[in-house]
Design an enzyme around this catalytic site. Structure first.
Site, PDB file in Angstrom:
ATOM      1  N   ASP A 100      28.953  37.073  56.902  1.00  0.00           N
ATOM      2  CA  ASP A 100      29.446  38.036  55.920  1.00  0.00           C
ATOM      3  C   ASP A 100      28.379  39.115  55.735  1.00  0.00           C
ATOM      4  O   ASP A 100      27.226  38.786  55.455  1.00  0.00           O
ATOM      5  CB  ASP A 100      29.681  37.299  54.592  1.00  0.00           C
ATOM      6  CG  ASP A 100      30.968  37.695  53.925  1.00  0.00           C
ATOM      7  OD1 ASP A 100      31.119  38.899  53.659  1.00  0.00           O
ATOM      8  OD2 ASP A 100      31.804  36.819  53.659  1.00  0.00           O
ATOM      9  N   GLU A 255      36.707  44.044  54.861  1.00  0.00           N
ATOM     10  CA  GLU A 255      37.453  44.007  53.604  1.00  0.00           C
ATOM     11  C   GLU A 255      37.462  45.455  53.126  1.00  0.00           C
ATOM     12  O   GLU A 255      36.450  45.950  52.639  1.00  0.00           O
ATOM     13  CB  GLU A 255      36.737  43.113  52.599  1.00  0.00           C
ATOM     14  CG  GLU A 255      37.508  43.001  51.296  1.00  0.00           C
ATOM     15  CD  GLU A 255      36.689  42.379  50.172  1.00  0.00           C
ATOM     16  OE1 GLU A 255      37.273  41.659  49.354  1.00  0.00           O
ATOM     17  OE2 GLU A 255      35.473  42.631  50.082  1.00  0.00           O
ATOM     18  N   HIS A 324      38.751  33.133  49.852  1.00  0.00           N
ATOM     19  CA  HIS A 324      37.936  32.600  48.749  1.00  0.00           C
ATOM     20  C   HIS A 324      38.074  33.395  47.463  1.00  0.00           C
ATOM     21  O   HIS A 324      37.457  33.040  46.472  1.00  0.00           O
ATOM     22  CB  HIS A 324      36.471  32.580  49.188  1.00  0.00           C
ATOM     23  CG  HIS A 324      35.930  33.974  49.360  1.00  0.00           C
ATOM     24  ND1 HIS A 324      36.360  34.814  50.371  1.00  0.00           N
ATOM     25  CD2 HIS A 324      35.034  34.686  48.658  1.00  0.00           C
ATOM     26  CE1 HIS A 324      35.748  35.967  50.267  1.00  0.00           C
ATOM     27  NE2 HIS A 324      34.931  35.921  49.231  1.00  0.00           N
ATOM     28  N   ASP A 325      38.826  34.472  47.481  1.00  0.00           N
ATOM     29  CA  ASP A 325      38.963  35.322  46.296  1.00  0.00           C
ATOM     30  C   ASP A 325      40.295  35.134  45.590  1.00  0.00           C
ATOM     31  O   ASP A 325      40.655  35.940  44.722  1.00  0.00           O
ATOM     32  CB  ASP A 325      38.844  36.801  46.694  1.00  0.00           C
ATOM     33  CG  ASP A 325      37.408  37.177  47.011  1.00  0.00           C
ATOM     34  OD1 ASP A 325      36.489  36.530  46.474  1.00  0.00           O
ATOM     35  OD2 ASP A 325      37.203  38.113  47.803  1.00  0.00           O
TER      36      ASP A 325
HETATM   37  C1  GLC Z   1      34.190  40.761  47.998  1.00  0.00           C
HETATM   38  C2  GLC Z   1      34.084  39.269  48.167  1.00  0.00           C
HETATM   39  C3  GLC Z   1      34.015  38.631  46.816  1.00  0.00           C
HETATM   40  C4  GLC Z   1      32.790  39.165  46.103  1.00  0.00           C
HETATM   41  C5  GLC Z   1      32.781  40.681  46.065  1.00  0.00           C
HETATM   42  C6  GLC Z   1      31.432  41.188  45.698  1.00  0.00           C
HETATM   43  O1  GLC Z   1      35.360  41.148  47.383  1.00  0.00           O
HETATM   44  O2  GLC Z   1      35.156  38.800  48.920  1.00  0.00           O
HETATM   45  O3  GLC Z   1      33.970  37.248  46.870  1.00  0.00           O
HETATM   46  O4  GLC Z   1      32.762  38.662  44.802  1.00  0.00           O
HETATM   47  O5  GLC Z   1      33.077  41.248  47.316  1.00  0.00           O
HETATM   48  O6  GLC Z   1      30.530  40.962  46.742  1.00  0.00           O
END
Ligand code: GLC
Length: 565
Positions: A100, A255, A324-325
């Site tokens: 990530d 993302e 995971h979100d």
């Molecule tokens: C992204 C991740 C999430 C995180 C956020 C801040 O949306 O998927 O889990 O809390 O970024 O890094």
């Protein structure tokens, strides 16, 4: 990049949330050795790539999405040697690893931020966004993604900017020195043998530098997510690509919510900034009173089809139903009464043959569900806690809030992986960092591995089918066509390539659904049974030309009649 090199178009990616996957040393938190121990399982499942959520050194305010040292593995997850070992062991099984990449922000405990806070004239002070105000108020009215202002104050009176929690200060991408540091780090990891990255929250890296307040009707804070993909971001993204990803045979999935249609191909077209971006267009049925109603299914279908038709003409995407979100997919797309093997396998079939690369989130393949949160103290998620406090301050009913987090909270996806019916579901011999879902005795990997008719076995079939020789070409190159759109509750589409057609047909309702083959599918009316590649029921109920799809019955059908011989 040539089609040959686009191996990821025919890959299946598995997301590991490392805290919750497998603990190897009894400290109650999952770790890299634990992932390595479970490689044979992942290999058996048939996946090609593992995306590991952040494992870098971190105070864990946001479970690793707040990084204090990009070059070190956090001790709770193991050591840098453990990572090397995992990369090697995975490679031997033909599995690639992506990490990530969290570079919109770091942790307030990163040494850059420490130095920046201590000395406002330091080089590192230029790595962040700082402001002073004369009235003691925050510089503007923007609302952070996790609730509250995007601004927090240092002891010396300076305000710093954070899109997410106050412990995640945003990095200043306008600064070339900072960008250079980032590229160096990205390349350092690529040198180590990972094949790429899932790129976190990337559409936030460009700010509106006027930082002007935006008037809101109710005087509330203005959501910062309205600034996603802000003009000028392309310069940063093309430089990132040029300085890092392009230098390696690198696979990236971003993302990137908020990317407008006209920008899509710049992001995820051939030679886009990334190999693909996630498709968030149909990620849940939030807001639906009855998810099993035909109207609700139709709304989902429209979002899905519109998005697929667009993306298939402009680039490539990652398709997913869980991460995971979010709450677990069975909870997000199905009413409780409808959650069972059939609906879970229907949902899986529904997304697995779409245009794009499918992602599976740990536990999705066995049908893990949300757990019950009895009070706010049981919640771990930093976002939940900040929002809880904010809403409480606004006088919101606590019962309602708790219900919301039970239904939609991110913690639901983060309960430990259910491996077997041993203590703590085989996740740890110690005290798990987060409670184990109470249904683990009947719902776990060991049990489903022994059962040919389990959801896990079904996922294995799906993966094999999607990647196998028969469908490979269609999955990589096939166009996407919705079919029988007017049939309420039925979600059906085709992928077509060189005269070969795959039809995916899902009755996404809890009622039987009659379909006249002569009208709808004359090409299979005599030979449907022979052309079925996958059926989540044992058989097809049929009376002459009418097939009666059972509740949540899903079929994958192949037709090669149009193929050039
Ligand atoms: C992204 C991740 C999430 C995180 C956020 C801040 O949306 O998927 O889990 O809390 O970024 O890094």
């Amino acid at each position: 990049m040539t089609a040959k090199e686009q191996w990821w178009k025919n890959a299946v990616v598995y997301q590991v949330y490392p805290r919750s996957f497998q603990d190897s040393n009894g400290d109650g938190v999952g770790d890299l050795k634990g992932i390595e121990e479970r490689l044979p399982y992942l290999h058996g499942l048939g996946i090609d790539v593992i995306w590991i959520s952040p494992i870098f050194k971190s105070p864990m305010d946001d479970n690793g999405y707040d990084i204090s040292d990009y070059y070190q593995i956090d001790p709770v997850f193991g050591t840098n040697d453990d990572m090397d070992s995992l990369i090697r062991a995975a490679k031997e099984l033909g599995i690639r690893i992506i990490l990530d990449l969290v570079v919109n922000h770091c942790s307030d405990e990163h040494e850059w931020f420490r130095r920046a806070s201590e000395d406002e004239y330091s080089v590192e002070a230029g790595y962040f966004y700082f402001k002073r105000t004369s009235d003691g108020k925050a510089p503007n009215n923007w609302r952070s993604n996790f609730g509250g202002s995007v601004w927090s104050r240092l002891a010396d009176g300076r305000w710093y900017y954070h899109t997410f929690s106050p412990k995640q200060p945003d990095l200043n991408w306008e600064n070339p020195l900072l960008r250079k540091e980032i590229y160096k780090m990205v390349n350092w990891w690529l040198e180590k043998g990972i094949v790429g990255f899932r790129v976190d929250a990337i559409t936030f890296i460009k700010k509106d530098l006027s930082f002007q307040s935006v008037e809101t009707e109710d005087g509330k804070l203005y959501p910062v997510e309205n600034f996603e993909n802000y003009p000028g971001i392309n310069n940063f993204l093309s430089e990132l690509k040029r300085e890092t990803f392009d230098r390696y045979e690198c696979f990236t999935v971003a993302e990137a919510p908020g990317v407008r249609n006209e920008d899509f191909s710049k992001y995820a077209g051939d030679d886009g900034f990334f190999s693909m971006i996630f498709d968030f267009a149909w990620e849940s049925m939030e807001g639906e009173k009855d998810k099993s109603s035909v109207e609700a299914v139709e709304r989902l279908k429209q979002k899905l089809f519109t998005s697929q038709q667009f993306i298939s003409r402009h680039g490539w995407c990652g398709v997913f139903i869980e991460n995971h979100d979010q709450a677990r997919c069975l909870n997000r797309y199905l009413e409780q009464k409808d959650r069972n093997y059939y609906s879970a396998s229907a949902l899986a079939t529904l997304y697995f043959f779409l245009y794009g690369t499918p992602y599976i989130y740990e536990g999705q393949e066995i049908g893990m569900e949300n757990t019950v949160w009895n009070n706010v103290d049981e919640l771990d998620d930093t976002r939940a806690k900040i929002i809880w406090k904010e809403k409480q301050g606004q006088g919101e009913d606590e019962k309602e809030l708790l219900r919301y987090f039970n239904d939609w909270g991110r913690d639901n996806a983060r309960t430990p992986m259910q491996w077997n019916d041993d203590k703590n579901a085989g996740f740890t011999t110690g005290k798990p960092w987060m409670k184990v879902q109470s249904n683990y005795k009947k719902l776990n990997v060991a049990k489903q591995s022994r059962d040919q008719n389990s959801l896990l076995s079904f996922y294995k079939k799906l993966i094999k089918l999607r990647k196998g020789e028969l469908l490979k070409d269609i999955m990589i190159n096939g166009e996407f066509y919705p079919i029988w759109e007017a049939q309420g509750g039925l979600i059906a589409y085709q992928r077509v390539y060189k005269g070969k057609t795959v039809t995916v047909l899902v009755n996404f309702t809890n009622a039987e659904y009659g379909l006249n083959l002569e009208t709808f599918a004359p090409w299979v009316s005599d030979s449907l049974e022979e052309k079925i590649l996958l059926n989540n029921y044992q058989a097809i109920r049929r009376s002459d030309q009418v097939i009666f799809l059972q509740p949540y019955q899903a079929l994958v059908v192949i037709d090669t009649a149009g193929q050039e011989k």
